[in-house]
Design a protein around this motif. Structure first.
Motif, PDB file in Angstrom:
ATOM      1  N   PRO A  23       0.835  -1.208   0.000  1.00 58.63           N
ATOM      2  CA  PRO A  23       0.000   0.000   0.000  1.00 58.63           C
ATOM      3  C   PRO A  23       0.865   1.252   0.000  1.00 58.63           C
ATOM      4  O   PRO A  23       1.895   1.327   0.678  1.00 58.63           O
ATOM      5  N   LYS A  24       0.452   2.229  -0.796  1.00 58.91           N
ATOM      6  CA  LYS A  24       1.206   3.478  -0.875  1.00 58.91           C
ATOM      7  C   LYS A  24       0.983   4.284   0.397  1.00 58.91           C
ATOM      8  O   LYS A  24      -0.118   4.336   0.923  1.00 58.91           O
ATOM      9  N   GLU A  25       2.049   4.909   0.859  1.00 56.62           N
ATOM     10  CA  GLU A  25       1.909   5.785   2.018  1.00 56.62           C
ATOM     11  C   GLU A  25       1.302   7.097   1.560  1.00 56.62           C
ATOM     12  O   GLU A  25       1.657   7.644   0.529  1.00 56.62           O
ATOM     13  N   LYS A  26       0.375   7.596   2.333  1.00 53.68           N
ATOM     14  CA  LYS A  26      -0.289   8.842   1.992  1.00 53.68           C
ATOM     15  C   LYS A  26       0.497  10.010   2.547  1.00 53.68           C
ATOM     16  O   LYS A  26       0.961   9.974   3.680  1.00 53.68           O
ATOM     17  N   ASP A  27       0.640  11.029   1.739  1.00 56.17           N
ATOM     18  CA  ASP A  27       1.317  12.247   2.161  1.00 56.17           C
ATOM     19  C   ASP A  27       0.325  13.086   2.955  1.00 56.17           C
ATOM     20  O   ASP A  27      -0.706  13.508   2.405  1.00 56.17           O
ATOM     21  N   PRO A  28       0.589  13.325   4.237  1.00 55.26           N
ATOM     22  CA  PRO A  28      -0.372  14.070   5.070  1.00 55.26           C
ATOM     23  C   PRO A  28      -0.656  15.481   4.557  1.00 55.26           C
ATOM     24  O   PRO A  28      -1.766  15.984   4.700  1.00 55.26           O
ATOM     25  N   GLU A  29       0.346  16.116   3.944  1.00 55.18           N
ATOM     26  CA  GLU A  29       0.125  17.467   3.427  1.00 55.18           C
ATOM     27  C   GLU A  29      -0.869  17.448   2.267  1.00 55.18           C
ATOM     28  O   GLU A  29      -1.746  18.305   2.173  1.00 55.18           O
ATOM     29  N   LYS A  30      -0.743  16.452   1.393  1.00 56.04           N
ATOM     30  CA  LYS A  30      -1.671  16.332   0.275  1.00 56.04           C
ATOM     31  C   LYS A  30      -3.066  15.978   0.776  1.00 56.04           C
ATOM     32  O   LYS A  30      -4.062  16.466   0.250  1.00 56.04           O
ATOM     33  N   GLU A  31      -3.125  15.110   1.772  1.00 58.58           N
ATOM     34  CA  GLU A  31      -4.416  14.722   2.345  1.00 58.58           C
ATOM     35  C   GLU A  31      -5.100  15.939   2.968  1.00 58.58           C
ATOM     36  O   GLU A  31      -6.303  16.137   2.789  1.00 58.58           O
ATOM     37  N   LEU A  32      -4.331  16.748   3.686  1.00 61.52           N
ATOM     38  CA  LEU A  32      -4.871  17.949   4.312  1.00 61.52           C
ATOM     39  C   LEU A  32      -5.443  18.896   3.259  1.00 61.52           C
ATOM     40  O   LEU A  32      -6.567  19.392   3.382  1.00 61.52           O
ATOM     41  N   LYS A  33      -4.683  19.106   2.202  1.00 60.96           N
ATOM     42  CA  LYS A  33      -5.120  20.004   1.134  1.00 60.96           C
ATOM     43  C   LYS A  33      -6.364  19.455   0.436  1.00 60.96           C
ATOM     44  O   LYS A  33      -7.311  20.200   0.143  1.00 60.96           O
ATOM     45  N   LYS A  34      -6.384  18.151   0.178  1.00 61.61           N
ATOM     46  CA  LYS A  34      -7.524  17.524  -0.495  1.00 61.61           C
ATOM     47  C   LYS A  34      -8.798  17.679   0.328  1.00 61.61           C
ATOM     48  O   LYS A  34      -9.839  18.086  -0.196  1.00 61.61           O
ATOM     49  N   HIS A  35      -8.704  17.391   1.633  1.00 61.91           N
ATOM     50  CA  HIS A  35      -9.886  17.475   2.482  1.00 61.91           C
ATOM     51  C   HIS A  35     -10.333  18.927   2.687  1.00 61.91           C
ATOM     52  O   HIS A  35     -11.530  19.204   2.781  1.00 61.91           O
ATOM     53  N   LYS A  36      -9.383  19.841   2.715  1.00 64.70           N
ATOM     54  CA  LYS A  36      -9.722  21.256   2.853  1.00 64.70           C
ATOM     55  C   LYS A  36     -10.490  21.731   1.618  1.00 64.70           C
ATOM     56  O   LYS A  36     -11.514  22.416   1.737  1.00 64.70           O
ATOM     57  N   ASN A  37     -10.021  21.344   0.433  1.00 61.72           N
ATOM     58  CA  ASN A  37     -10.695  21.735  -0.800  1.00 61.72           C
ATOM     59  C   ASN A  37     -12.092  21.130  -0.889  1.00 61.72           C
ATOM     60  O   ASN A  37     -13.049  21.794  -1.283  1.00 61.72           O
ATOM     61  N   ARG A  38     -12.209  19.859  -0.510  1.00 57.83           N
ATOM     62  CA  ARG A  38     -13.517  19.204  -0.557  1.00 57.83           C
ATOM     63  C   ARG A  38     -14.482  19.806   0.461  1.00 57.83           C
ATOM     64  O   ARG A  38     -15.679  19.910   0.204  1.00 57.83           O
ATOM     65  N   GLU A  39     -13.961  20.191   1.618  1.00 60.17           N
ATOM     66  CA  GLU A  39     -14.808  20.833   2.626  1.00 60.17           C
ATOM     67  C   GLU A  39     -15.353  22.151   2.084  1.00 60.17           C
ATOM     68  O   GLU A  39     -16.543  22.442   2.204  1.00 60.17           O
ATOM     69  N   ASN A  40     -14.472  22.935   1.475  1.00 59.74           N
ATOM     70  CA  ASN A  40     -14.902  24.215   0.915  1.00 59.74           C
ATOM     71  C   ASN A  40     -15.906  24.014  -0.208  1.00 59.74           C
ATOM     72  O   ASN A  40     -16.881  24.767  -0.316  1.00 59.74           O
ATOM     73  N   LEU A  41     -15.690  23.002  -1.032  1.00 59.00           N
ATOM     74  CA  LEU A  41     -16.634  22.703  -2.106  1.00 59.00           C
ATOM     75  C   LEU A  41     -17.996  22.321  -1.534  1.00 59.00           C
ATOM     76  O   LEU A  41     -19.032  22.751  -2.047  1.00 59.00           O
ATOM     77  N   GLY A  42     -18.006  21.546  -0.469  1.00 61.23           N
ATOM     78  CA  GLY A  42     -19.259  21.174   0.183  1.00 61.23           C
ATOM     79  C   GLY A  42     -19.987  22.380   0.738  1.00 61.23           C
ATOM     80  O   GLY A  42     -21.212  22.495   0.617  1.00 61.23           O
ATOM     81  N   LYS A  43     -19.236  23.293   1.347  1.00 57.79           N
ATOM     82  CA  LYS A  43     -19.849  24.507   1.897  1.00 57.79           C
ATOM     83  C   LYS A  43     -20.478  25.354   0.793  1.00 57.79           C
ATOM     84  O   LYS A  43     -21.617  25.815   0.926  1.00 57.79           O
ATOM     85  N   VAL A  44     -19.734  25.567  -0.272  1.00 58.53           N
ATOM     86  CA  VAL A  44     -20.223  26.392  -1.372  1.00 58.53           C
ATOM     87  C   VAL A  44     -21.457  25.754  -2.008  1.00 58.53           C
ATOM     88  O   VAL A  44     -22.440  26.442  -2.311  1.00 58.53           O
TER      89      VAL A  44
END
Length: 108
Positions: A23-44
Motif C-alpha cells: 500500500p502506498k503511504e499517503k502524504d499528510p500534506e496532500k491529504e490535508l489540502k484535499k480534504h480542505k478543498n472538498r470541505e470548501n466545495l461542500g460549503k459552497v
C-alpha cells in the motif's frame, strides 16, 4: 495444449496476484489540502443549493399555475443542500485527522 504458465491471461475483474503489492503511504500534506478543498466545495454547494431552494420557494408563491413544479424543485434543492452540508461536515473531520497526523510527524 502447451502449459504456458508464464503467459497468464488477465481478465479485467481479476487482479494480478504475482505482483508485490504494497500500500502506498499517503502524504499528510496532500491529504490535508484535499480534504480542505472538498470541505470548501461542500460549503459552497450547500449555500448555492440553499439559495436555489429559497428562489424556488419564492417562484412557487409568484406563479401559482406552476407551483407544484417549483415545490418539487425546491425539495430537490433542499435535499442537495443537506447532502452537501453533510459532505462538508465529513471532510472537516477528515481534515482534522490529517492535521493531527501532520502534527505527529512534526511537519507543521
Amino acid at each position: 495444449m502447451a502449459d504456458n504458465s508464464e503467459e497468464k491471461k488477465h481478465h479485467f475483474l481479476h487482479r494480478n496476484k504475482d505482483k508485490d503489492e504494497t500500500p502506498k503511504e499517503k502524504d499528510p500534506e496532500k491529504e490535508l489540502k484535499k480534504h480542505k478543498n472538498r470541505e470548501n466545495l461542500g460549503k459552497v454547494t450547500a449555500i448555492a443549493a440553499g439559495a436555489y431552494a429559497l428562489h424556488e420557494k419564492h417562484k412557487a408563491k409568484k406563479d401559482p399555475e406552476n407551483a407544484s413544479k417549483h415545490k418539487v424543485a425546491q425539495e430537490i434543492a433542499a435535499t442537495v443542500a443537506v447532502g452537501a452540508g453533510g459532505l462538508a461536515f465529513h471532510e472537516h473531520h477528515k481534515k482534522k485527522e490529517a492535521k493531527k497526523e501532520l502534527k505527529e510527524q512534526g511537519k507543521k
